[in-house]
Design an enzyme around this catalytic site. Structure first.
Site, PDB file in Angstrom:
ATOM      1  N   ASP A   1       0.846  -1.198   0.000  1.00 17.83           N
ATOM      2  CA  ASP A   1       0.000   0.000   0.000  1.00 17.83           C
ATOM      3  C   ASP A   1       0.882   1.248   0.000  1.00 17.83           C
ATOM      4  O   ASP A   1       1.898   1.306   0.721  1.00 17.83           O
ATOM      5  CB  ASP A   1      -0.904   0.005   1.235  1.00 17.83           C
ATOM      6  CG  ASP A   1      -1.883   1.163   1.231  1.00 17.83           C
ATOM      7  OD1 ASP A   1      -2.967   1.017   0.646  1.00 17.83           O
ATOM      8  OD2 ASP A   1      -1.552   2.226   1.822  1.00 17.83           O
TER       9      ASP A   1
ATOM     10  N   ASN B   1      -2.618  13.148  -3.187  1.00 17.62           N
ATOM     11  CA  ASN B   1      -3.759  13.660  -3.969  1.00 17.62           C
ATOM     12  C   ASN B   1      -4.133  15.070  -3.546  1.00 17.62           C
ATOM     13  O   ASN B   1      -4.390  15.951  -4.376  1.00 17.62           O
ATOM     14  CB  ASN B   1      -4.959  12.733  -3.801  1.00 17.62           C
ATOM     15  CG  ASN B   1      -4.915  11.548  -4.747  1.00 17.62           C
ATOM     16  OD1 ASN B   1      -4.313  11.613  -5.814  1.00 17.62           O
ATOM     17  ND2 ASN B   1      -5.553  10.452  -4.363  1.00 17.62           N
TER      18      ASN B   1
ATOM     19  N   HIS C   1      -5.357  14.991  -8.136  1.00 19.84           N
ATOM     20  CA  HIS C   1      -5.647  13.591  -8.461  1.00 19.84           C
ATOM     21  C   HIS C   1      -4.910  13.120  -9.719  1.00 19.84           C
ATOM     22  O   HIS C   1      -4.571  11.933  -9.839  1.00 19.84           O
ATOM     23  CB  HIS C   1      -7.149  13.391  -8.624  1.00 19.84           C
ATOM     24  CG  HIS C   1      -7.897  13.457  -7.321  1.00 19.84           C
ATOM     25  ND1 HIS C   1      -7.959  12.396  -6.463  1.00 19.84           N
ATOM     26  CD2 HIS C   1      -8.584  14.475  -6.733  1.00 19.84           C
ATOM     27  CE1 HIS C   1      -8.668  12.727  -5.396  1.00 19.84           C
ATOM     28  NE2 HIS C   1      -9.059  13.992  -5.529  1.00 19.84           N
TER      29      HIS C   1
ATOM     30  N   ASP D   1      -2.688   9.817  -9.921  1.00 18.42           N
ATOM     31  CA  ASP D   1      -2.779   8.759 -10.936  1.00 18.42           C
ATOM     32  C   ASP D   1      -1.407   8.463 -11.533  1.00 18.42           C
ATOM     33  O   ASP D   1      -1.052   7.298 -11.779  1.00 18.42           O
ATOM     34  CB  ASP D   1      -3.740   9.178 -12.050  1.00 18.42           C
ATOM     35  CG  ASP D   1      -5.195   9.145 -11.604  1.00 18.42           C
ATOM     36  OD1 ASP D   1      -5.471   8.564 -10.536  1.00 18.42           O
ATOM     37  OD2 ASP D   1      -6.049   9.694 -12.329  1.00 18.42           O
TER      38      ASP D   1
ATOM     39  N   GLU E   1      -4.907   2.405  -3.901  1.00 10.23           N
ATOM     40  CA  GLU E   1      -3.444   2.426  -3.924  1.00 10.23           C
ATOM     41  C   GLU E   1      -2.847   1.124  -3.390  1.00 10.23           C
ATOM     42  O   GLU E   1      -1.665   1.070  -3.044  1.00 10.23           O
ATOM     43  CB  GLU E   1      -2.912   3.620  -3.114  1.00 10.23           C
ATOM     44  CG  GLU E   1      -3.217   3.572  -1.643  1.00 10.23           C
ATOM     45  CD  GLU E   1      -4.567   4.173  -1.255  1.00 10.23           C
ATOM     46  OE1 GLU E   1      -4.732   4.552  -0.086  1.00 10.23           O
ATOM     47  OE2 GLU E   1      -5.459   4.260  -2.137  1.00 10.23           O
TER      48      GLU E   1
END
Length: 323
Positions: A196, A204, A209, A213, A239
């Protein structure tokens, strides 16, 4: 009604030996029984139309175009004297009924000669049809190949995460279940790692965002290049990533986790003019052979991941020892 029915019945009887009566009556080929001098004795239905149009003719030679008569005389003389089958291209008919035929002359046991003329046009049509069928067969084969490619692409899209291009949650779960089934059947070790991204929400919120990505895409690329066959990795969700290590013990998974933490910690991602650093936490669990299912294994790896988070992140934690 065909003329000289007796002789025609004789002709039928000859063909009957080979089960060809229906062919004799229905074929578009001209079939004529001749005397040694070329006089017409009996004929089939296809020749009857031509004979009615030239009813005065009694010799087959009379049905030939002038340019074909010399060749026919030679063919007839050869089959009469040498008693061998012979073939030639002749034109029969007159006016608009004049057509080219591939002709065969065959000596019969009773001294007669069987004349068979196959329209060249029909042969050409058959060849054209065969060519067209072959072309269609090739076209269908090509279309089938294209369809299989489309199906394969659709299947890949169905099992691939659109953002990272790694196997999606559905596919990595299938891989996990298959690995557990294999381990149960053959008694081989199996370990999984749940990975993770640390503080991903902060990435973010700080960078947007789109940047988040890009971080996931970059991480997926690093993982794809680091994970070795037969290990598989997929995006488990958000994630989180799941690594399945068939034939591997805790030791192998721990070594892999150490490398991943170090590589990700020491690298940065450049997005525009921004440099973004990140770390990951990893939870590791080895399958308890014959004592649990894939869901229990997954839960233990997830619990180990959260323990790594609670201990400060940027580390790996192994689930409780095997018992």
């Amino acid at each position: 009604m065909l003329a000289n029915r007796v002789q025609f019945e004789h002709l039928l009887s000859l063909f009957a030996k080979h089960g060809a009566e229906a062919f004799l009556e229905s074929t578009r080929s001209l079939i004529v029984l001749l005397s040694e001098g070329g006089k017409i004795i009996a004929w089939n239905r296809s020749f009857n139309d031509l004979k009615e149009a030239m009813h005065a003719a009694s010799l087959l030679r009379d049905f030939l175009a002038p340019s074909s008569k010399t060749l026919f005389d030679l063919l007839l003389s050869t089959v009469t004297h040498d008693r061998i089958k012979i073939q030639g291209q002749l034109e029969l008919g007159q006016g608009d009924r004049l057509n080219e035929y591939t002709c065969f002359l065959l000596p019969m046991p009773d001294g007669h000669i069987l004349f068979v003329a196959e329209p060249t046009q029909i042969r050409s049509e058959i060849e054209e049809t065969a060519t067209e069928l072959n072309r269609m067969k090739q076209l269908l084969a090509r279309k089938e190949t294209e369809l299989q490619a489309v199906i394969a692409q659709a299947d890949e899209v169905t099992h691939t995460d659109a953002l990272t291009f790694l196997p999606n949650r559905r596919q990595i779960m299938i891989d996990l279940q298959n690995a557990v089934e294999f381990s149960e059947r053959y008694g081989t070790p199996l370990t999984i790692s749940m990975l993770d991204v640390d503080h991903f929400k902060r990435i973010n919120d700080t960078h947007g965002h789109a940047a988040g990505d890009e971080v996931l895409r970059s991480l997926a690329g690093k993982l794809r290049n680091t994970i070795r066959h037969p290990d598989t990795i997929g995006r488990f969700g958000g994630e989180e990533f799941l690594i399945v290590l068939p034939h591997s013990t805790i030791k192998a998974a721990v070594e892999q986790a150490g490398r991943l933490c170090e590589q990700i910690r020491s690298s940065t991602i450049l997005i525009g003019e921004q440099e973004i650093s990140m770390t990951v936490s990893i939870g590791i669990a080895q399958y308890r052979l014959h004592k649990e299912d894939w869901q229990s294994l997954l839960n233990r790896a997830d619990a180990a991941l959260y323990e790594a988070k609670n201990k400060g992140r940027d580390r790996w934690v192994v689930s409780e020892e095997l018992s």
